[in-house]
Design a protein around this motif. Structure first.
Motif, PDB file in Angstrom:
ATOM      1  N   SER A   9       0.434  -1.482   0.249  1.00 34.52           N
ATOM      2  CA  SER A   9       0.161   0.123   0.064  1.00 34.52           C
ATOM      3  C   SER A   9       0.411   1.498  -0.383  1.00 34.52           C
ATOM      4  CB  SER A   9      -0.937  -0.024   1.348  1.00 34.52           C
ATOM      5  OG  SER A   9      -1.949  -0.452   1.108  1.00 34.52           O
ATOM      6  N   THR A  36      -7.676  -2.157   6.271  1.00 34.50           N
ATOM      7  CA  THR A  36      -6.329  -2.744   6.533  1.00 34.50           C
ATOM      8  C   THR A  36      -5.863  -2.297   5.256  1.00 34.50           C
ATOM      9  OG1 THR A  36      -6.977  -4.666   4.944  1.00 34.50           O
ATOM     10  CG2 THR A  36      -6.810  -5.340   7.163  1.00 34.50           C
ATOM     11  N   TRP A  37      -3.994  -2.281   6.110  1.00 32.00           N
ATOM     12  CA  TRP A  37      -3.148  -1.513   4.843  1.00 32.00           C
ATOM     13  C   TRP A  37      -2.298  -2.958   4.782  1.00 32.00           C
ATOM     14  CZ3 TRP A  37      -0.996   3.162   6.366  1.00 32.00           C
ATOM     15  CH2 TRP A  37      -1.931   5.005   6.026  1.00 32.00           C
ATOM     16  N   LEU A  47       4.987   1.952   7.749  1.00 34.34           N
ATOM     17  CA  LEU A  47       3.330   1.992   7.475  1.00 34.34           C
ATOM     18  C   LEU A  47       3.425   1.731   9.071  1.00 34.34           C
ATOM     19  CD1 LEU A  47       2.733   0.387   4.288  1.00 34.34           C
ATOM     20  CD2 LEU A  47       2.701   2.670   4.556  1.00 34.34           C
TER      21      LEU A  47
END
Length: 92
Positions: A9, A36-37, A47
């Motif tokens: 992502s 969600t990533w 992240l």
């Protein structure tokens, strides 16, 4: 890598995802909701840190484990159909 391969992502990253970062924004989402990533090894820490600084990060799980958990949740305690032993559709 095929079209079904999940990708990271992170902006401009096209690497295969290996991690799922589960998060929610408590101002917008109920406590049990998980957005969600996906992350590759190179972007997992960055992240995660971004989400954690905001108090959003709930869990970091290997993509394979996340998929196993999701499949098990879809099957439910009564098997793949998700229906109860008596044939009712109580949870659908």
């Amino acid at each position: 890598m095929n079209e079904e391969t999940p990708i990271c992502s992170a902006k401009d990253c096209r690497a295969p995802a290996l991690w799922v970062l589960a998060w929610n924004n408590p101002k917008l989402h109920t406590p049990e909701r998980r957005k969600t990533w996906l992350a590759c090894d190179d972007h997992r820490e960055h992240l995660s840190h971004f989400l954690d600084l905001r108090g959003f990060l709930k869990d970091v799980v290997a993509l394979e484990e996340w998929e196993r958990r999701s499949a098990a949740a879809e099957e439910g305690p009564t098997g793949p159909s998700g229906s109860a032993a008596d044939g009712s559709a109580a949870d659908r």
